[in-house]
Design a protein around this motif. Structure first.
Motif: not given
Length: 246
Positions: A20-24, A77-83
């Motif tokens: 998981l990535l928090v607040d990029p 964010l635009a490349t992530a599978p889910l946010a």
């Protein structure tokens, strides 16, 4: 679990095989206009989006402030599978952002992710600061992890503790952030982080969101002073550092 800290609010969490990535926030230092105001980023991240690696989801506390989602962060964010974020963020950003309302749950692999409240300033300022959320991560045989998001309210922390009486790891957004827009702190002060840790009974406390932006009024020095004597319970990471907790 592992936590790798990039700087500002940004960290990579590995828990139960889920990343998981928090607040990029990956921009270089510079000015970020917010309406008639400007937020100044004073240092870049310890690692960029190309070094994050694949993630299963982004945990986004909110989208409306660049110290939680800057330009390079939006591109990632635009490349992530889910946010997972607020309803406002889902409406403004669109895919892949999905709203996770307070106290609702979703599954990301073996993890249960629960949306929890956050209050981005003193009582009565929500119309100025906007909607914000936090998260609790849990799963069978895994530590329970609280990610506060931009929260300034200890009453909110008490509400989270009432729902989740065992918090193993608390990632608390600190920095005592302030802007002329609001008379008061927008995030926890260093002293509030100590109080929040006691409310939660957290075995490990990892501050985020306390450096690399000029409107953070408290930083590493005040956190170290506030947590003096607490030993290994307090985990203050340097940018780029990774820690393994249980």
């Amino acid at each position: 679990m592992k936590i790798r800290y990039a700087g500002g609010p940004t960290a990579v969490i590995e828990l139960g095989g889920v990343r998981l990535l928090v607040d990029p926030t990956f921009d270089a230092p510079g000015d970020h206009p917010v309406g008639a105001r400007v937020l100044k980023k004073t240092a870049g991240p310890a690692f960029g989006p190309d070094e994050v690696g694949p993630v299963d989801a982004v945990l986004l506390s909110h989208d409306q402030h660049p110290d939680n989602l800057d330009d390079a962060g939006r591109a990632f964010l635009a490349t992530a599978p889910l946010a997972l974020s607020t309803a406002s963020a889902a409406e403004r950003v669109g895919e892949p952002v999905r709203a996770l309302p307070n106290w609702s749950e979703t599954e990301v692999g073996p993890l249960r992710v629960t949306g929890v409240p956050a209050q981005h300033g003193p009582d009565g300022t929500e119309h100025l600061t906007g909607e914000v959320t936090g998260f609790v991560l849990s799963g069978e045989g895994l530590p329970t992890v609280y990610v506060s998001g931009d929260n300034a309210s200890l009453d909110v922390v008490r509400a989270v503790a009432a729902r989740f009486p065992r918090i193993d790891v608390a990632l608390l957004f600190a920095g005592g952030a302030r802007t002329p827009l609001v008379d008061g702190f927008l995030t926890l002060t260093s002293e509030d982080v100590v109080t929040a840790a006691d409310i939660l009974g957290a075995r490990h406390v990892v501050p985020l969101h306390f450096e690399q932006w000029a409107h953070f009024t408290q930083g590493r020095d005040t956190l170290e002073k506030a947590f003096a004597g607490l030993g290994e319970r307090f985990v203050l990471l340097a940018p780029g550092e990774q820690v393994e907790l249980s």
